[in-house]
Design an enzyme around this catalytic site. Structure first.
Site, PDB file in Angstrom:
ATOM      1  N   HIS A   1       0.698  -1.170  -0.149  1.00  9.15           N
ATOM      2  CA  HIS A   1       0.052   0.081  -0.138  1.00  9.15           C
ATOM      3  C   HIS A   1       0.942   1.413   0.058  1.00  9.15           C
ATOM      4  CE1 HIS A   1      -3.787   2.151  -0.202  1.00  9.15           C
ATOM      5  NE2 HIS A   1      -4.373   1.198   0.639  1.00  9.15           N
TER       6      HIS A   1
ATOM      7  N   ASP B   1      -1.752   2.198  -4.622  1.00  7.14           N
ATOM      8  CA  ASP B   1      -2.937   2.444  -4.160  1.00  7.14           C
ATOM      9  C   ASP B   1      -4.207   1.513  -4.621  1.00  7.14           C
ATOM     10  OD1 ASP B   1      -2.006   4.679  -2.518  1.00  7.14           O
ATOM     11  OD2 ASP B   1      -2.131   5.996  -4.338  1.00  7.14           O
TER      12      ASP B   1
END
Length: 544
Positions: free
Chosen positions: A517, A521
């Protein structure tokens, strides 16, 4: 050794120093200075000169400290005044160890111990993450002649078994770490080589000095000396008068028990003092003894069960190098990388149809069959080219986005998990990808992968569906990459047809993308999966 000339006479490697002194005064001065050890260009200049006689005397004063480091740069530590005159021929400073950035070696000159000139060969660093290695087997024996490029031994690194090549010509005088030696630190001496065959016997009982052995491992700071305890004279105190304290009288010297209870206690070696009576006025009766024996029997049986459970039959399997590295890297990944997972189902009917057509062509031309995994690798590579933000890795200062699409393919072997790499998979055809994957998988099973076979990947594909029938799973990211695709099995499902009451069968395959992450995204990961699904459900677009 007092004179540099004595060093020169003991080495066959130094020739043409006279030429160097005549042609490269400034280079030589910089080379012998304290700050010139990292200047490889000056060394290369020195190596280009051949032999040239010197016609007049020159006096050369220097401080020489001679050791070949892991990068092959010479350091000098010997105060001397060397007189070079006439046609003195000296060995060239060119050393093939200069070209090797991995093999640790150290030159040893003749000393007071009576040892002739020799070279200590250290455990090489054969991969970026290697800190220690094992000797799989020696291909040369003590006393054998060795030449540059010949394989000395096979070293089991943290990822594969790699051949260690010889850098210089000479003779293998002593093997310090034999076949099967384990957990050898990088730089630790494993063998000794000499230049003259007559010097081999002088190293029969050789062992590295403690300073050499300690050079491989960082020295731990010695603990500080314990503080001195100051002795304080205690004042002389008068002995306290001993006062005899009256002992407490027992609650009762006599234990009341019935005759039957006493008989039962004696037969079973039960101390009456450990039993609390439940009879009149606290008398111990037969029932108290029976209850005590019953409770003690339960404790004994419980201990017997615990002993039986502890006596398990097991075998301890030693960790292999690949198992150690896999464990440490995956633990690091789960602890430091914020994983999240995206799953999508893809219809593979058209993909299976295209595969059948391509395999018919391959069989007709004598080529090897193309697998579903080969098509998945190609689709993943094209999706990475379409969404390059998923072809990246995280660093503390920036996100590095790669222009090359190199796909690692997980291969399970008896030794552990390997991930060989298919380079530039987005630019290669399906038959080329299929051929490379089969060759790399075979090398992984034979434990013969080289560093270039598994280093440099930017994305990983792992498939447990085809071989094992796993429907769906989540894979752990292979650092420093930021994504890995877990491929499940294909299964037939009933889906709506064209009409309101019509139904048809279709095959669907589940894939799960694990993302870092910090780099990818959620929307970017979803965009990549959309592109991947498009290539799988319309496989003809991969051929364009």
């Amino acid at each position: 050794m007092a004179y540099a000339s004595h060093i020169i006479n003991h080495s066959k490697k130094l020739r043409n120093v006279t030429s160097i002194l005549r042609h490269e005064h400034a280079v030589l001065a910089r080379w012998f200075s304290d700050d010139a050890f990292s200047k490889r260009d000056d060394l290369l200049k020195l190596r280009r000169h051949g032999y040239a006689p010197v016609e007049k005397e020159r006096v050369f004063n220097s401080t020489i400290n001679s050791t070949v480091s892991s990068f092959g740069v010479l350091k000098k530590n010997l105060s001397s005044t060397t007189r070079i005159a006439g046609n003195t021929v000296v060995g060239s400073l060119s050393n093939k160890g200069f070209t090797c950035s991995q093999v640790h070696s150290r030159r040893g000159f003749a000393s007071d111990t009576g040892l002739p000139p020799h070279q200590e060969i250290g455990m090489p660093s054969l991969s970026p993450t290697m800190t220690e290695g094992n000797i799989a087997r020696w291909l040369k024996k003590e006393g054998d002649k060795i030449s540059p490029g010949e394989v000395l031994c096979e070293v089991e690194t943290d990822k594969a078994t790699v051949e260690m090549e010889c850098m210089e010509e000479g003779y293998l005088a002593k093997i310090l770490k034999g076949d099967g030696a384990k957990e050898i630190q990088v730089g630790e001496v494993i063998a000794i080589t000499v230049e003259d065959e007559d010097d081999i016997g002088k190293f029969k009982d050789y062992s590295p000095s403690p300073s050499d052995a300690g050079a491989a491992a960082p020295k731990e700071p010695s603990p500080p000396p314990p503080p001195k305890q100051e002795t304080v004279e205690k004042p002389v105190s008068l002995p306290e008068p001993k006062i005899s304290k009256p002992s407490e009288a027992p609650a009762g010297d006599r234990i009341f028990a019935s005759p039957l209870a006493r008989k039962l206690a004696e037969d079973n070696n039960v101390p009456l003092s450990s039993i609390k009576g439940t009879g009149p006025d606290g008398h111990i009766v037969k029932a108290d003894i029976e209850d005590y024996l019953a409770s003690r029997g339960k404790e004994v049986s419980a201990k017997a069960k615990d002993a039986a459970a502890a006596a398990l039959d097991y075998v301890d399997i030693p960790h292999s190098q690949i198992r150690k590295v896999t464990a440490s890297r995956l633990l690091l990944s789960k602890q430091t990388i914020p994983h999240y997972y995206l799953t999508v189902d893809t219809c593979v009917d058209k993909l299976m149809g295209l595969r059948s057509q391509l395999n018919s062509i391959q069989e007709a031309s004598g080529g090897k069959r193309i697998s579903v995994n080969d098509l998945v690798i190609k689709a993943a590579a094209l999706a990475l080219r379409k969404v390059p933000r998923c072809n990246s890795s995280w660093t503390d200062d920036y996100i590095r986005q790669y222009n090359n699409v190199n796909i690692n393919v997980a291969v399970q072997t008896d030794n552990g998990l390997y991930v060989p790499v298919v380079r530039d998979a987005d630019k290669k055809g399906l038959s080329t990808i299929s051929e490379e994957v089969k060759q790399l998988a075979q090398k992984a099973k034979e434990n013969s992968l080289k560093p270039e076979d598994y280093e440099g990947g930017t994305f990983t594909v792992t498939n447990l569906g085809g071989p094992f029938g796993i429907k769906q799973f989540c894979a752990i990211i292979n650092p420093p990459q930021s994504g890995i695709l877990a491929v499940g099995s294909a299964e037939k499902r009933v889906i709506p047809g064209a009409g309101p009451d019509e139904y048809k069968f279709a095959s669907f395959m589940s894939v799960t993308l694990s993302c870092d992450h910090r780099v990818i995204d959620g929307a970017v990961g979803a965009e990549w999966l959309k592109a991947f699904k498009g290539y799988i459900e319309n496989p003809e677009s991969m051929l364009l």
